[in-house]
Design an enzyme around this catalytic site. Structure first.
Site, PDB file in Angstrom:
ATOM      1  N   TYR A 142       3.873   6.137   9.548  1.00 51.38           N
ATOM      2  CA  TYR A 142       5.320   5.980   9.433  1.00 51.38           C
ATOM      3  C   TYR A 142       6.092   7.214   9.896  1.00 51.38           C
ATOM      4  CZ  TYR A 142       5.533   1.621   6.730  1.00 51.38           C
ATOM      5  OH  TYR A 142       5.493   0.322   6.326  1.00 51.38           O
ATOM      6  N   LYS A 188      -9.954   3.453   7.093  1.00 51.92           N
ATOM      7  CA  LYS A 188     -10.630   2.837   8.244  1.00 51.92           C
ATOM      8  C   LYS A 188     -11.511   3.927   8.865  1.00 51.92           C
ATOM      9  CE  LYS A 188     -11.313  -0.641  11.081  1.00 51.92           C
ATOM     10  NZ  LYS A 188     -11.967  -1.897  10.702  1.00 51.92           N
ATOM     11  N   ASP A 220      -9.939  -3.652   6.332  1.00 45.95           N
ATOM     12  CA  ASP A 220     -10.154  -5.082   6.592  1.00 45.95           C
ATOM     13  C   ASP A 220     -10.927  -5.734   5.452  1.00 45.95           C
ATOM     14  OD1 ASP A 220     -12.295  -3.495   7.384  1.00 45.95           O
ATOM     15  OD2 ASP A 220     -12.795  -4.683   9.154  1.00 45.95           O
ATOM     16  N   ASP A 244       1.333  -0.524   2.559  1.00 42.98           N
ATOM     17  CA  ASP A 244       2.440  -1.453   2.805  1.00 42.98           C
ATOM     18  C   ASP A 244       1.889  -2.872   2.907  1.00 42.98           C
ATOM     19  OD1 ASP A 244       5.087  -2.293   3.529  1.00 42.98           O
ATOM     20  OD2 ASP A 244       4.394  -2.422   5.605  1.00 42.98           O
ATOM     21  N   ASP A 248       2.045  -6.235  -0.154  1.00 43.04           N
ATOM     22  CA  ASP A 248       2.607  -7.583   0.030  1.00 43.04           C
ATOM     23  C   ASP A 248       1.546  -8.633  -0.301  1.00 43.04           C
ATOM     24  OD1 ASP A 248       5.047  -6.584   0.923  1.00 43.04           O
ATOM     25  OD2 ASP A 248       5.202  -8.035   2.559  1.00 43.04           O
TER      26      ASP A 248
HETATM   27  C1  IPM Z   1       8.239  -1.538   1.710  1.00 39.29           C
HETATM   28  C2  IPM Z   1       9.011  -2.010   2.923  1.00 39.29           C
HETATM   29  C3  IPM Z   1       9.409  -0.803   3.759  1.00 39.29           C
HETATM   30  C4  IPM Z   1       8.121  -0.139   4.211  1.00 39.29           C
HETATM   31  C5  IPM Z   1      10.327  -1.117   4.937  1.00 39.29           C
HETATM   32  C6  IPM Z   1      11.579  -1.823   4.515  1.00 39.29           C
HETATM   33  C7  IPM Z   1      10.661   0.122   5.729  1.00 39.29           C
HETATM   34  O1  IPM Z   1       8.267  -2.927   3.632  1.00 39.29           O
HETATM   35  O2  IPM Z   1       8.803  -0.765   0.920  1.00 39.29           O
HETATM   36  O3  IPM Z   1       7.106  -1.963   1.531  1.00 39.29           O
HETATM   37  O4  IPM Z   1       7.549  -0.540   5.228  1.00 39.29           O
HETATM   38  O5  IPM Z   1       7.688   0.786   3.543  1.00 39.29           O
HETATM   39 MG    MG Z   2       6.439  -3.509   2.681  1.00 39.66          MG
END
Ligand code: IPM
Ligand code: MG
Length: 357
Positions: A142, A188, A220, A244, A248
């Site tokens: 990032y 990785k 993975d 990240d 999710d």
């Molecule tokens: C998160 C989000 C952020 C990230 C975005 C909005 C920049 O996806 O907080 O997980 O990628 O960190």
């Molecule tokens: Mg995110």
């Protein structure tokens, strides 16, 4: 009486709606306690671009630095999608993480028994899942330099220094000691040099924590194991990009992205925010799930203010409202009662205050 200053950064999309409910939940908690809150709002993301042409105005940063904690809503607005990177709402969030040096991002994924039916996986696979992702938040792909996009060539750089890996690893090990004492470090290392350093530094830190069990998985494999058998995990320690993605994925185990809270911690003011995004498609419709934000407020009470009892009171209130059968649209299943954002917030506040729902 102690008064805590809380910076509220509602941001974009559903951010303002969910932050309003988080604020109410904090107020409800204060009603029965020996402390009060002083809430001050600030601009960030698309909302700040709109008003001030800057996704992270310096006034917002000053507000955050002078507060006891920050509660953030969500960032992202498709109206800015065509802008160059520095004029995108996301820059506000990334800048905040960097400025406040929020290197440790905690994303717990817990299954509420009453939500088992809403999970994307079979109940018997997810039942009992209780894991915590510790994502490094201020380094890696990032923020790595060099980075560039010119014509038909673009690149980013995944960089980690020993220092960056070590401090987040220590944080994870300390945290694991308060849980089930098990860490899975995700990298990785079969392909990336940066992951080889990651793995060896994590191993060194592990030597200081003989009471914590450590294992290493490639990203993975970790993504697959999280779906195959999520109960095997306690603390997952990983870098910025992998964290990240995994967070999710972990969110879907719990039924909805609308359920997952987070804390971003460094040595300055900490930031609390739902893991979900700004969801522009449902913004302003009073149907977003405020639970991730309210649950983030519990983390705020716990980590920044040291108010564990009040944090638990919020967590218990959420569990009770869900067990009573109330659901926002995203987690509704047959036989449950669908409520709005506002109603869900109100039900949780009433429960926090000990009122009958
Ligand atoms: C998160 C989000 C952020 C990230 C975005 C909005 C920049 O996806 O907080 O997980 O990628 O960190
Ligand atoms: Mg995110």
């Amino acid at each position: 009486m102690t008064t805590y200053k809380i910076a509220l950064l509602p941001g974009d999309g559903i951010g303002p709606e969910v932050v309003a409910e988080g604020k109410r939940a904090l107020e409800a908690t204060a009603e029965r306690s020996d402390f009060a809150f002083d809430f001050v709002e600030g601009l960030i993301g698309g909302a700040a671009l709109q008003e001030q042409g800057d996704p992270l105005p310096s006034s917002t940063l000053e507000l955050c630095r002078s507060s006891d904690a920050v509660l953030l809503g969500a960032i992202g607005d498709p109206r800015w999608d065509t802008q160059p990177a520095e004029k995108r709402p996301e820059r506000g969030l990334l800048g905040l993480r960097q400025s406040l040096q929020l290197y440790a991002n905690l994303r717990p994924a817990r299954i509420y028994p009453s939500l088992l039916a809403a999970s994307a996986l079979r109940s018997e696979v997810v039942d009992g899942t209780d894991l915590l992702i510790v994502r490094e938040l201020t380094g890696g792909l990032y923020f790595g330099e060099p980075r560039s996009l010119t014509g038909n060539l673009a690149f980013n750089t995944m960089v980690y220094t020993r220092h960056e890996i070590e401090r987040v690893a220590r944080f994870a090990f300390e945290t694991a000691r308060k849980r089930r004492r098990k860490i899975t470090s995700v990298d990785k290392a079969n392909v990336l040099e940066v992951s080889q350093l990651w793995r060896s530094v994590v191993q060194e830190v592990a030597a200081d924590y003989p009471d914590v069990q450590i294992n290493h998985l490639y990203i993975d494999n970790a993504a697959m194991q999280l779906i195959r058998d999520p109960r095997q995990f306690d603390v997952i320690l990983t870098g910025n990009l992998f964290g990240d993605i995994l967070s999710d994925e972990a969110a879907m185990l719990t039924g909805s992205l609308g359920m997952l809270p987070s804390a971003s911690i460094g040595n300055l003011t900490a930031v609390y925010e739902p893991v979900h995004g700004s969801a522009p498609d449902i913004a302003g419709k009073n149907c977003a799930n405020p639970i991730a934000t309210i649950s983030s407020c519990a983390m705020l009470l716990q980590h920044s203010l040291g108010r564990s009892q009040e944090a638990e009171r919020i967590d218990r209130a959420i569990a009770k409202v869900l067990a009573t059968g109330y659901r926002t649209k995203d987690i509704a299943t047959p036989g449950t009662t669908t409520v709005t954002t506002r109603e869900m917030g109100e039900l949780i506040c009433m429960t926090i205050k000990g009122e009958q729902i």
